[in-house]
Design an enzyme around this catalytic site. Structure first.
Site, PDB file in Angstrom:
ATOM      1  N   GLU A 261       0.845  -1.241  -0.234  1.00  0.00           N
ATOM      2  CA  GLU A 261      -0.043  -0.116  -0.176  1.00  0.00           C
ATOM      3  C   GLU A 261       0.915   1.471   0.067  1.00  0.00           C
ATOM      4  O   GLU A 261       1.374   1.794   0.890  1.00  0.00           O
ATOM      5  CB  GLU A 261      -0.981  -0.068   1.217  1.00  0.00           C
ATOM      6  N   CYS A 295      -2.390   8.912   2.630  1.00  0.00           N
ATOM      7  CA  CYS A 295      -2.146   8.435   1.258  1.00  0.00           C
ATOM      8  C   CYS A 295      -3.316   8.561   0.365  1.00  0.00           C
ATOM      9  O   CYS A 295      -3.271   8.657  -0.808  1.00  0.00           O
ATOM     10  CB  CYS A 295      -1.891   6.904   1.344  1.00  0.00           C
TER      11      CYS A 295
END
Length: 509
Positions: A261, A295
């Site tokens: 990720e 993110c």
């Protein structure tokens, strides 16, 4: 505030080390934790040495043989207890997250709520680790697939979500029959110690052995040990694209499994039919929340020329209302960046915006004076840019929002959105059904997450979380993300007295 105010988490002393579940030990270099909210020293964690790491991995391997034989619903019961304990500790753990990482207290509470939610999800999952029955081409045969535990799962997490991302991985991996070794960010080590204290108590109360959940502390070298270790079946790593590429290459070299990720360069497309009130709220929270250190933070706002000036004017006005300060004060919208290194990256990005031709609409600066002594508080920025600017093509972990104009059809905006190397989160603001469906089609967003009439930031645990391209391709949290933590096996059973071969092959003796 100081660390002793968080006594309900049993984080009382300034010397913490490595945990194999119930016992603390470590003797490597000390890692000091300073709060970005006020620059004050919180506590220290001793790093794990290589010899101590070997003890942790050996214990984990041994314990996994025991843990995998416990029925999945019984494993789920331990996760249920973890969720219950987190409910009791939500306020204090959320406060620690806010204090050590710098996000607002409300976001700290929200992060702990994500931990609770994934525990609830995992408890239900513990009774649904299902395979499929498959019709065989051979008479008297039954085929099916099933899933078995992988073994030891290494979890490498970033500073911006110091507890939730661990929980996403831990809850699913433990329910699936794996044991876990966690390498947290060296920027937020005390959050990891607090979480490990919580789960260790539960394991001890239920007479479970050491090694089910372990923490190893240190810098990137410790992460490298995990990536290189053939005894670790899956490495789940969250962080920068640069870090992810190193982990992926190292794990692939030993033919291991990785779940990545990584970075995002997320955009909201704003069409002429968009509800502009919703658009402004979504864009501002996406860009300013967690000081732009998610993110999924909104980096780019791609706005149609027909509504561009109105959106620009509303954004600038909204930014005047942003309150910056102590994140534990609920009146503030934005806290500090994680450290002065992040501040330097923020300032460097602003210089590049100017050098490459951008127009700064809302100026950025480092705040000074009373309440800003840590040197980590900055103001959020809005800059008019072209999508092709080199700085725009990269992720900057800071509250910088790029305003980009598009003309013509919505496909032009989608093409701009897709023209970066990252592919995590995306959104479109529109009341036009055709535009919404196009955005979600194979010709639309190329991101792992694509939203309509909500922003890029803030995902529910029920859906799989992750992205494409340089975001890494991994999926965590909900949906069928649990399959990444298990090995798949296809089984065929012949319950006849004959042995027919597949594809009609004859082999007579």
């Amino acid at each position: 505030m100081n660390i002793k105010e968080l006594s309900s988490l049993k984080v009382l002393e300034n010397n913490f080390g490595t945990s194999t579940g119930l016992t603390w030990f470590a003797s490597g270099p000390k890692i000091d934790s300073f709060s970005p909210t006020n620059g004050e020293y919180i506590g220290s964690v001793f790093s794990t040495t290589k010899e101590e790491y070997e003890e942790v991995i050996a214990k984990a391997k041994e314990t996994q043989l025991f843990w995998r034989d416990i029925p999945a619903p019984k494993r789920g019961e331990i996760i249920r207890l973890l969720g219950e304990r987190l409910r009791k500790e939500k306020e204090s753990l959320g406060k620690l997250v806010s204090y050590e990482m710098g996000k607002s207290y409300q976001e700290g509470l929200g992060e702990v709520q994500e931990m609770i939610d994934i525990c609830d999800f995992a408890v239900g999952l513990s009774r649904q680790l299902y395979g499929n029955t498959i019709h065989s081409e051979r008479p008297g045969h039954r085929m099916y697939d099933q899933y078995h535990p992988l073994g030891v799962v290494g979890i490498i997490t970033a500073f911006n979500f110091p507890v939730a991302v661990w929980a996403w991985n831990a809850a699913l991996a433990l329910v699936c029959g794996d044991v876990i070794i966690w390498k947290p960010s060296e920027k937020t080590p005390l959050c990891a110690i607090a979480c490990q204290n919580i789960i260790s108590e539960i394991l001890k109360e239920n007479n479970l052995p050491e090694g089910i959940s372990s923490v190893v502390t240190g810098d990137a070298e410790v992460g490298k040990w995990i990536a290189e270790d053939e005894r670790i079946s899956l490495v789940s790593a969250t962080g920068s694209t640069r870090m992810g590429k190193q982990v992926a290459e190292t794990v692939a070299r030993r033919l291991g499994k990785s779940l990545l990720e990584l970075g995002g360069n997320n955009a909201i497309v704003v069409t002429p039919s968009a509800d502009l009130k919703m658009t402004i709220i979504g864009a501002v929270f996406g860009a300013v929340g967690t000081a732009g250190q998610r993110c999924t933070s909104t980096r780019r706002l791609i706005v149609h020329e027909n509504v561009y000036d109105k959106v620009k004017e509303s954004l600038v006005e909204a930014y005047k209302q942003i309150k910056i300060g102590d994140p534990l004060d609920s009146n503030n919208h934005m806290g500090p960046l994680i450290d002065r290194v992040a501040v330097s990256m923020y300032l460097d990005a602003l210089e590049k915006v100017k050098q490459q031709g951008g127009n700064i609409l809302v100026e950025g600066k480092v705040l000074e004076g009373k309440g800003y002594e840590s040197g980590c508080y900055v103001t959020p920025v809005i800059a008019e840019v072209e999508n092709h600017y080199e700085i725009v093509q990269h992720e900057t972990f800071a509250p910088i929002l790029y305003l980009i104009k598009y003309t013509g059809e919505v496909q032009n905006a989608i093409d701009l959105q897709n023209s970066v190397k990252q592919g995590l989160s995306s959104a479109i603001m529109t009341t036009n059904l055709r535009e919404a469906e196009l955005f979600l089609s194979q010709n639309g967003s190329d991101c792992g997450i694509a939203n309509v009439n909500i922003g890029t930031s803030g995902a529910e645990i029920g859906g799989a979380f992750g992205g494409e391209k340089e975001t890494g391709g991994g999926r965590e949290s909900g949906s069928d993300a649990w399959k990444a933590y298990m090995r798949r096996q296809t089984n065929t059973i012949n319950y006849t007295a004959n042995l027919p071969l597949a594809q009609g092959i004859k082999f007579d003796l």
